[in-house]
Scaffold this motif. Structure first.
Motif, PDB file in Angstrom:
ATOM      1  N   PHE A 649      58.988  41.817 -13.462  1.00  8.13           N
ATOM      2  CA  PHE A 649      58.793  41.762 -14.909  1.00  8.13           C
ATOM      3  C   PHE A 649      57.539  41.003 -15.313  1.00  8.13           C
ATOM      4  CE2 PHE A 649      63.237  43.104 -14.938  1.00  8.13           C
ATOM      5  CZ  PHE A 649      63.212  44.049 -15.954  1.00  8.13           C
ATOM      6  N   ASP A 650      57.014  40.134 -14.440  1.00  8.78           N
ATOM      7  CA  ASP A 650      55.762  39.461 -14.822  1.00  8.78           C
ATOM      8  C   ASP A 650      54.529  40.182 -14.284  1.00  8.78           C
ATOM      9  OD1 ASP A 650      55.422  38.759 -12.160  1.00  8.78           O
ATOM     10  OD2 ASP A 650      55.703  36.621 -12.461  1.00  8.78           O
ATOM     11  N   GLY A 651      54.745  41.380 -13.681  1.00  5.37           N
ATOM     12  CA  GLY A 651      53.612  42.205 -13.253  1.00  5.37           C
ATOM     13  C   GLY A 651      53.011  41.808 -11.925  1.00  5.37           C
ATOM     14  N   THR A 652      53.736  41.053 -11.086  1.00  6.70           N
ATOM     15  CA  THR A 652      53.183  40.612  -9.806  1.00  6.70           C
ATOM     16  C   THR A 652      53.353  41.657  -8.718  1.00  6.70           C
ATOM     17  OG1 THR A 652      53.606  38.295 -10.338  1.00  6.70           O
ATOM     18  CG2 THR A 652      53.303  38.818  -8.016  1.00  6.70           C
ATOM     19  N   SER A 653      54.493  42.346  -8.675  1.00  8.62           N
ATOM     20  CA  SER A 653      54.784  43.253  -7.560  1.00  8.62           C
ATOM     21  C   SER A 653      54.610  44.717  -7.922  1.00  8.62           C
ATOM     22  CB  SER A 653      56.215  43.020  -7.067  1.00  8.62           C
ATOM     23  OG  SER A 653      57.155  43.278  -8.101  1.00  8.62           O
ATOM     24  N   ILE A 654      53.988  45.031  -9.063  1.00  5.93           N
ATOM     25  CA  ILE A 654      53.899  46.415  -9.521  1.00  5.93           C
ATOM     26  C   ILE A 654      52.771  47.176  -8.831  1.00  5.93           C
ATOM     27  CG2 ILE A 654      54.814  45.738 -11.757  1.00  5.93           C
ATOM     28  CD1 ILE A 654      52.037  46.086 -12.943  1.00  5.93           C
ATOM     29  N   ARG A 655      52.900  48.494  -8.820  1.00  6.42           N
ATOM     30  CA  ARG A 655      51.849  49.355  -8.278  1.00  6.42           C
ATOM     31  C   ARG A 655      50.629  49.289  -9.194  1.00  6.42           C
ATOM     32  NH1 ARG A 655      52.119  53.927  -4.627  1.00  6.42           N
ATOM     33  NH2 ARG A 655      50.156  55.097  -4.738  1.00  6.42           N
ATOM     34  N   ALA A 659      49.617  49.623 -14.143  1.00  2.00           N
ATOM     35  CA  ALA A 659      48.924  48.792 -15.133  1.00  2.00           C
ATOM     36  C   ALA A 659      47.947  49.600 -15.974  1.00  2.00           C
ATOM     37  CB  ALA A 659      48.192  47.649 -14.428  1.00  2.00           C
ATOM     38  N   SER A 660      47.706  50.851 -15.588  1.00  5.52           N
ATOM     39  CA  SER A 660      46.866  51.742 -16.406  1.00  5.52           C
ATOM     40  C   SER A 660      47.432  53.152 -16.309  1.00  5.52           C
ATOM     41  CB  SER A 660      45.409  51.714 -15.924  1.00  5.52           C
ATOM     42  OG  SER A 660      45.331  52.005 -14.539  1.00  5.52           O
ATOM     43  N   CYS A 661      48.723  53.274 -16.603  1.00  2.00           N
ATOM     44  CA  CYS A 661      49.440  54.542 -16.458  1.00  2.00           C
ATOM     45  C   CYS A 661      48.834  55.622 -17.354  1.00  2.00           C
ATOM     46  CB  CYS A 661      50.915  54.330 -16.795  1.00  2.00           C
ATOM     47  SG  CYS A 661      51.904  55.843 -16.697  1.00  2.00           S
ATOM     48  N   MET A 731      57.322  53.398 -23.550  1.00  2.00           N
ATOM     49  CA  MET A 731      56.886  54.791 -23.644  1.00  2.00           C
ATOM     50  C   MET A 731      55.381  54.887 -23.853  1.00  2.00           C
ATOM     51  SD  MET A 731      58.015  57.823 -26.316  1.00  2.00           S
ATOM     52  CE  MET A 731      59.392  58.467 -25.373  1.00  2.00           C
ATOM     53  N   PHE A 732      54.813  53.913 -24.551  1.00  2.00           N
ATOM     54  CA  PHE A 732      53.414  54.016 -24.958  1.00  2.00           C
ATOM     55  C   PHE A 732      52.476  53.001 -24.284  1.00  2.00           C
ATOM     56  CE2 PHE A 732      55.985  55.529 -28.564  1.00  2.00           C
ATOM     57  CZ  PHE A 732      55.474  56.812 -28.704  1.00  2.00           C
ATOM     58  N   ASN A 733      53.012  52.002 -23.627  1.00  2.00           N
ATOM     59  CA  ASN A 733      52.175  50.921 -23.120  1.00  2.00           C
ATOM     60  C   ASN A 733      52.422  50.620 -21.648  1.00  2.00           C
ATOM     61  OD1 ASN A 733      50.852  49.671 -25.727  1.00  2.00           O
ATOM     62  ND2 ASN A 733      53.001  50.058 -26.222  1.00  2.00           N
ATOM     63  N   SER A 734      51.334  50.359 -20.934  1.00  2.00           N
ATOM     64  CA  SER A 734      51.426  49.943 -19.538  1.00  2.00           C
ATOM     65  C   SER A 734      51.665  48.439 -19.461  1.00  2.00           C
ATOM     66  CB  SER A 734      50.121  50.275 -18.799  1.00  2.00           C
ATOM     67  OG  SER A 734      49.869  51.659 -18.809  1.00  2.00           O
ATOM     68  N   PRO A 735      52.367  47.991 -18.435  1.00  2.00           N
ATOM     69  CA  PRO A 735      52.549  46.545 -18.274  1.00  2.00           C
ATOM     70  C   PRO A 735      51.263  45.893 -17.787  1.00  2.00           C
ATOM     71  CG  PRO A 735      53.462  47.680 -16.392  1.00  2.00           C
ATOM     72  CD  PRO A 735      53.022  48.750 -17.351  1.00  2.00           C
ATOM     73  N   SER A 736      51.146  44.623 -17.995  1.00  2.00           N
ATOM     74  CA  SER A 736      49.980  43.888 -17.526  1.00  2.00           C
ATOM     75  C   SER A 736      50.224  43.367 -16.115  1.00  2.00           C
ATOM     76  CB  SER A 736      49.670  42.707 -18.456  1.00  2.00           C
ATOM     77  OG  SER A 736      49.348  43.163 -19.741  1.00  2.00           O
ATOM     78  N   GLU A 737      49.189  43.418 -15.291  1.00  2.00           N
ATOM     79  CA  GLU A 737      49.284  42.819 -13.966  1.00  2.00           C
ATOM     80  C   GLU A 737      49.270  41.300 -14.083  1.00  2.00           C
ATOM     81  OE1 GLU A 737      46.233  44.051 -11.351  1.00  2.00           O
ATOM     82  OE2 GLU A 737      46.974  46.092 -11.108  1.00  2.00           O
ATOM     83  N   SER A 738      50.037  40.654 -13.224  1.00  2.00           N
ATOM     84  CA  SER A 738      50.013  39.199 -13.176  1.00  2.00           C
ATOM     85  C   SER A 738      48.676  38.716 -12.626  1.00  2.00           C
ATOM     86  CB  SER A 738      51.148  38.690 -12.285  1.00  2.00           C
ATOM     87  OG  SER A 738      50.974  37.341 -11.967  1.00  2.00           O
TER      88      SER A 738
END
Length: 771
Positions: A649-655, A659-661, A731-738
């Motif tokens: 959830f804090d964007g540390t382990s995401i692909r 972050a720019s889906c 639906m509309f926003n990408s998560p931020s990378e940690s």
């Protein structure tokens, strides 16, 4: 991959401000450049700077008089309960809802925080467009980019001064911040002259961001049903000039057309009501474009009202909003715009005779040619100003690694089967091509959904909130058990169902085929990790060619990959039903594997089950994680304490691609879109039992058919599409990378090679990241 930060007025309740901000974002995204706007919601330094400026101007009577009407109107909006004010509040809500179209950064609080975190997060910072270099903004010091570290590339794209001369007392401030910007461009020739008058800097005049997109680009973005029946004159005045309205009435008398207006957007002008036949208020920026596109005539004193009239080749008249000698005049940008496209004769005062005005040449042949030339020069300047990371591309048409979602369409499509999916050091799958076998057919390039402009069929979407009637299915499902009902409808017709199963031995998620009701039970419950689609795209192709009905569910990028794969091979998809699940992001399979090993070693058990959203303790509304061994719950923690959930959830382990889906928008190629319904009480109190509910968005006639077949197994409430997606950030926003993402994977990978030393503690991970 570091992002490009955008600094602009995406948040202003102003049609031009939001549309130019969106245009810059969408143009860069179309060039596969990851971007996000700096979120100013909590940026206290910005607000303090503006207050400081206005305190200095309190004794400037001309300035106070110019701003008094607007200030009075804002106060009236807060305290009045009149019908007109209620209508304006509806418009404000439309502007707020429109902000869902923007990719926003995490919330920053101070310029120091922005400065410190920009070093790790951004490769470039672009400021623009709009009147961002007014003195008030220079004092506030946000749009100056003074907070950006020297090592980061700074670009001004099409920024406007909004006035014709720089006050002498602020000249030094302007020189200082302009000199720090690496690539400098402005929107008006007057701005170009201003910079050259006080500096020796190179500066380029470019088009407004809205003109970086073509008419067809805007039609795709802003496609709407006409708001007005019949022919009309569209009026959008920001000023309070009575003579402009009187011109409109004279135009109506000659043409016989009704007057449709947007009144009182910035300042209250009571007299406007007596001139218009219908004043609209529930109008968002896309509706604004639509109203201009379908008008017979447009009368405006707005810069962006003029731009969209030009882009849509409308018969328009632009009026001088201010006296040129006024201290708050912004006429210069109108002059520059019309001059650029040889349309100066469209500029009026309001006292002109209608017969003379109608003699204006409305042939856009020359203007369109100039627009295209200007757009090409401006876009080339911008793209050449951006500095790119040195990250090597993967072998799919030069696709950058951070763009690849790992859908595996290219692997399934390769005719020589020379593409393999290999895990990188972070545990994510990426395509690798065997050079000796590659015949350079280009199929991998053509099938990649990230590598193409997606075109969607127009369909009147509608929505449902649902809950499965079967209590067992509902308990086992993450939300409302909608997918199980859809799957049953397909299995009842001897169809094939593809979903995601979590292997309890390896704790890897894989797309697999289910042929009966028992097998689909493993698809229930969320898997907070990226799934391996493997060869399922090819299997679906074979099933469809054999006449089978097929249901396939996955994340939006996986569904887009499958759709693109089948489209490439001209496969008949009439028997295919696609369901995409709106996700925040996908996380690394390697992180989950290491996490489970960490927990096994820590508590001395051998886990055989993990539930990412366990309803048995707190019900539906709480994100949590439970681990079982031999049928007994051995571990349970919520999102606030569990390390795996925190890393996600804090964007540390995401692909990186998350972050720019590329697929964060309302339209999609799935037949049905499903996601959690945490606010079910707003739709149907009967479903508000903390057992879980699902939002269902119908995207196609096939989706409607599948839903109809499934309703017998569901409790449901039909709702509008707009109501269903309201406030749906994912639906509309990408998560931020940690900011610690890169360090985390480096440390995790090094420590994982030592197999965690088989200890009950994991010093590197636990000390830095897990607590």
């Amino acid at each position: 991959m570091k992002k490009v930060a955008l600094v602009g007025c995406y948040f202003q309740h102003n049609y031009g401000s939001q549309l130019q901000a969106l245009a810059l974002q969408e143009f860069l995204k179309s060039k596969k450049i990851p971007v996000e706007y700096i979120d100013v919601t909590k940026l206290s330094d910005f607000a303090k700077g503006k207050k400081k400026y206005y305190k200095r101007k309190i004794l400037d009577l001309k300035f106070v008089r110019a701003k008094f009407g607007m200030a009075l109107f804002k106060i009236k909006k807060k305290i009045s309960h009149s019908n007109k004010i209620k209508q304006l509040k509806i418009r404000d809500r439309k502007f707020d809802e429109f902000k869902h179209n923007f990719s926003l950064s995490k919330k920053y609080h101070t310029y120091k925080e922005l400065h410190d975190q920009a070093l790790e997060r951004y490769s470039n910072v672009i400021v623009g467009s709009d009147q961002l270099w007014l003195p008030v903004n220079v004092i506030a010091d946000f749009y100056t980019l003074n907070w950006v570290p020297d090592s980061i590339n700074k670009i001004s794209y099409s920024t406007s001064f909004g006035f014709s001369s720089i006050p002498k007392k602020y000249e030094k401030r302007y020189i200082n911040f302009l000199s720090r910007i690496n690539s400098l461009s402005v929107r008006e020739e007057s701005g170009n002259s201003l910079i050259r008058s006080i500096t020796n800097l190179d500066v380029t005049t470019v088009c407004d961001p809205t003109m970086l997109l073509t008419k067809s680009d805007w039609l795709k973005l802003a496609s709407r049903t006409n708001r007005v029946d019949g022919k009309y004159i569209f009026v959008y005045f920001l000023g309070k000039n009575k003579e402009h309205w009187e011109f409109v009435k004279r135009l109506q008398k000659i043409t016989g057309l009704k007057i449709i207006s947007l009144n009182h957007c910035d300042e209250f002008f009571k007299a406007a009501d007596k001139y218009t036949d219908k004043a609209l208020y529930d109008v968002d920026p896309f509706d604004f474009i639509n109203l201009i596109t379908n008008a017979e005539y447009v009368c405006t004193d707005s810069f962006h009202g003029s731009i969209f009239s030009i882009l849509n080749n409308r018969k328009f008249f632009t009026f001088r909003r201010f006296a040129d000698k006024s201290k708050v005049s912004t006429n210069s940008r109108i002059y520059s715009l019309l001059k650029s496209f040889d349309l100066q004769d469209h500029l009026l005062n309001g006292d002109e005779k209608i017969d003379d005005a109608l003699k204006i040449n409305f042939d856009y042949k020359i203007a369109n040619s100039l627009i295209e030339e200007y757009r090409n020069l401006s876009s080339s300047w911008l793209l050449s100003s951006i500095k790119h990371d040195d990250e090597r591309p993967i072998r799919v048409d030069g696709l950058k690694k951070w763009e690849c979602s790992g859908c595996q369409a290219c692997m399934n499509a390769c005719p020589k089967q020379c593409i393999k999916m290999e895990s990188d050091k972070e545990g994510f799958l990426y395509p690798s091509i065997a050079n000796d076998d590659c015949i350079n057919c280009g199929i991998c390039m053509n099938v990649c959904p990230v590598n193409k402009d997606l075109v969607y069929d127009q369909y009147a979407q509608y929505g449902y909130v649902v809950q499965n009637k079967d209590e067992v299915i509902l308990k086992e499902s993450t939300s409302g058990g909608a997918f199980s009902a859809f799957a049953k409808a397909i299995l009842d017709e001897n169809g094939h169902v593809y979903g995601v199963k979590l292997d309890t031995k390896t704790f890897t998620a894989q797309h697999v085929l289910a042929l009966n009701y028992k097998e689909i039970s493993s698809f229930r419950n969320s898997k907070y990790v990226q799934s391996d689609t493997g060869k399922t795209f090819s299997s679906v192709k074979d099933d469809l060619m054999q006449g089978k009905k097929v249901l396939y569910s996955g994340t939006t990028c996986q569904i887009e990959g499958l759709y693109s794969f089948l489209k490439l091979f001209n496969v008949d998809m009439s028997n295919l039903f696609l369901i995409d699940v709106i996700c925040r992001c996908v996380t690394s399979p390697l992180v989950l594997k290491n996490y489970m090993e960490y927990q096994n070693n820590r508590f001395h058990f051998s886990a055989d089950k993990i539930i990412f959203r366990d309803k048995s303790i707190y019900g539906y509304d709480y994100s949590n994680l439970s681990i079982y061994a031999k049928g007994k719950k051995k571990y349970h923690q919520g999102v606030d304490k569990d390390p795996y959930l925190k890393l996600m959830f804090d964007g540390t382990s995401i692909r990186p691609s998350c972050a720019s889906c590329h697929f964060k928008h309302q339209l999609r190629h799935s037949d049905i879109t499903i996601w959690d319904c945490f606010d079910v009480g707003n739709y149907d109190s009967a479903l508000d039992n903390n057992k879980g509910a699902t939002k269902v968005l119908i995207n196609s006639p096939k989706g409607a058919i599948l839903l109809e077949k499934s309703l017998g197994n569901l409790k449901y409430k039909e709702v509008s599409a707009d109501s269903l997606i309201y406030n749906n950030y994912e639906m509309f926003n990408s998560p931020s990378e940690s900011l610690i993402r890169e360090r985390f994977f480096s440390d995790m990978y090094c420590y994982q090679t030592n197999n965690y030393l088989k200890n009950t503690e994991v010093p590197v991970l636990k000390a830095k990241y897990l607590i």
